[in-house]
Design an enzyme around this catalytic site. Structure first.
Site, PDB file in Angstrom:
ATOM      1  N   ASP A 102      -8.973   5.981  -1.744  1.00 25.59           N
ATOM      2  CA  ASP A 102      -7.843   6.560  -2.477  1.00 25.59           C
ATOM      3  C   ASP A 102      -8.403   7.351  -3.665  1.00 25.59           C
ATOM      4  O   ASP A 102      -9.618   7.553  -3.776  1.00 25.59           O
ATOM      5  CB  ASP A 102      -6.854   5.465  -2.907  1.00 25.59           C
ATOM      6  N   GLU A 131       0.826  -1.217   0.000  1.00 24.07           N
ATOM      7  CA  GLU A 131       0.000   0.000   0.000  1.00 24.07           C
ATOM      8  C   GLU A 131       0.857   1.262   0.000  1.00 24.07           C
ATOM      9  O   GLU A 131       0.517   2.248  -0.647  1.00 24.07           O
ATOM     10  CB  GLU A 131      -0.950   0.004   1.205  1.00 24.07           C
ATOM     11  N   TYR A 159      -6.030   6.405   4.706  1.00 23.93           N
ATOM     12  CA  TYR A 159      -6.221   5.440   3.620  1.00 23.93           C
ATOM     13  C   TYR A 159      -5.497   4.124   3.929  1.00 23.93           C
ATOM     14  O   TYR A 159      -6.084   3.041   3.855  1.00 23.93           O
ATOM     15  CB  TYR A 159      -5.723   6.003   2.266  1.00 23.93           C
TER      16      TYR A 159
END
Ligand code: SF4
Length: 377
Positions: free
Chosen positions: A147, A46, A129
């Protein structure tokens, strides 16, 4: 959007979840981090994926996981080696935060990546996020992860021109599937990345087209409304590669940037502080690079100098070659922190240094220049 097609209504919500999960099961790209439930591996993916394309990230993630397979390996790694492993991905503060975050996970959470959004947010480099993504994908927590792709998809599904962070969080929280939250969040991201793209979305092949308010209103191209962007400042940065022939071959003056701030801890060629180009120097090809807040054009020069014979430091090179950046330079660290004093680096060692992309290109030109003078490393 009519009330009957509002995806937030319970019936539509269920339909939308089913359509997105079916889409994810059938059409999601096979990505290596989707084959694991290791929260550390998912966290790394991520962070790498922020501002970076999937295709670029895959080899970096694979190399990273081979080199730093767990929190302990990363927490104990040398920072310059971590930056080297990140070289080419840009936004190097992400790498430093990841390493710092690993140390926090080791020291404060007993080496286990925490499972809740609140605890994840205590880890350096993990924002809302990433916390939502790791919690939902690795731990099955029913929490949203918004996102840029998800923002676009939700704005279109709800025909919302100006989605605020709070609005997005509320819509994503209402929609997230309680049984498969990680897959649901990834499905929304995948839809945005592969179907509901910024320009030319493939509405004809979209699994949620029947529920899309922007499609029925004919406003897909206007959703979300483009953000007003400030003009990006442009800066010319003259750098100097001072080369000296020593007993073991040619060496070049380079310095390490301050640990904090832009390109922190990376190596670079010193800046030239005068408003005229360096004398007795050869111009190398210009190198452009876009930073998040300005656009730089590097104008590199290379020249031969005679170093002090008794030192390995480059700070004493000829007096007319300043090796400190001017005050106010865009490349100074926070609070004007200056880079380390330059050191003489053997051109064969360029490959071992953590160099930002633009500096690596310049290093290639310097190597070519040296090779043209009969020296090949
Ligand atoms: Fe996006 Fe078109 Fe699907 Fe709506 S129908 S979600 S605009 S791809």
């Amino acid at each position: 959007m009519t009330d009957a097609t509002n995806p937030a209504r319970p019936l539509e919500r269920k339909r939308l979840r089913t359509a997105l999960l079916d889409f994810f099961d059938a059409r999601a790209r096979p990505l290596p981090w989707r084959d694991t439930d290791d929260p550390y591996a998912i966290w790394v993916s991520e962070i790498m994926l922020q501002q970076t394309r999937v295709e670029t990230v895959i080899p970096y993630w694979e190399r990273w996981m081979a080199r730093y397979p767990d929190v302990e390996a990363l927490a104990t790694a040398d920072e310059s080696e971590v930056l080297k492993a990140w070289e080419g991905l840009g936004y190097y503060s992400r790498a430093r935060n990841l390493r710092e975050g690993a140390a926090v996970v080791r020291d404060r959470f007993g080496g286990e990546v925490p499972a809740t959004v609140d605890e994840l947010r205590e880890v350096p480099g993990i924002g809302p996020y990433t916390a939502g993504a790791v919690a939902s994908i690795a731990f099955g927590v029913a929490t949203p992860a918004v996102d840029g792709n998800v923002r676009r998809v939700l704005a279109r599904l709800f025909d919302e021109p100006n989605p605020t962070a709070a609005w997005l969080r509320d819509r994503a929280s209402e929609l997230v599937d309680p049984d498969r939250p990680g897959d649901f969040n990834q499905a929304l991201m995948e839809l945005g990345a592969t179907v509901c793209t910024p320009s030319s979305p493939n509405c004809a092949g979209c699994p949620v087209a029947p529920m899309c308010a922007a499609l029925s209103a004919g406003t897909v191209d206007e959703r979300p409304a483009p953000k007003r962007r400030k003009p990006v400042p442009e800066r010319d940065i003259v750098v100097i590669a001072a080369c000296a022939e020593m007993s073991d071959g040619w060496r070049v003056a380079m310095r390490r940037r301050p640990t904090d701030g832009l390109l922190g801890g990376m190596w670079e060629f010193p800046e030239w502080e005068h408003d005229h180009d360096p004398p007795r120097a050869d111009a190398l090809p210009e190198v452009g690079h876009v930073f998040s807040h300005f656009r730089a054009t590097y104008r590199p020069f290379v020249m031969e100098v005679v170093p002090e014979p008794s030192t390995d430091r480059a700070a004493d090179i000829a007096e007319d070659i300043p090796v400190r950046p001017p005050l106010g330079s865009p490349l100074l660290g926070p609070d004007g922190a200056e880079p380390d004093e330059p050191r003489w680096i053997h051109s064969a060692e360029f490959g071992d240094l953590a160099l930002p992309v633009a500096q690596r290109k310049i290093a290639g030109f310097v190597r070519d220049w040296l090779a043209g003078r009969g020296f090949a490393s």
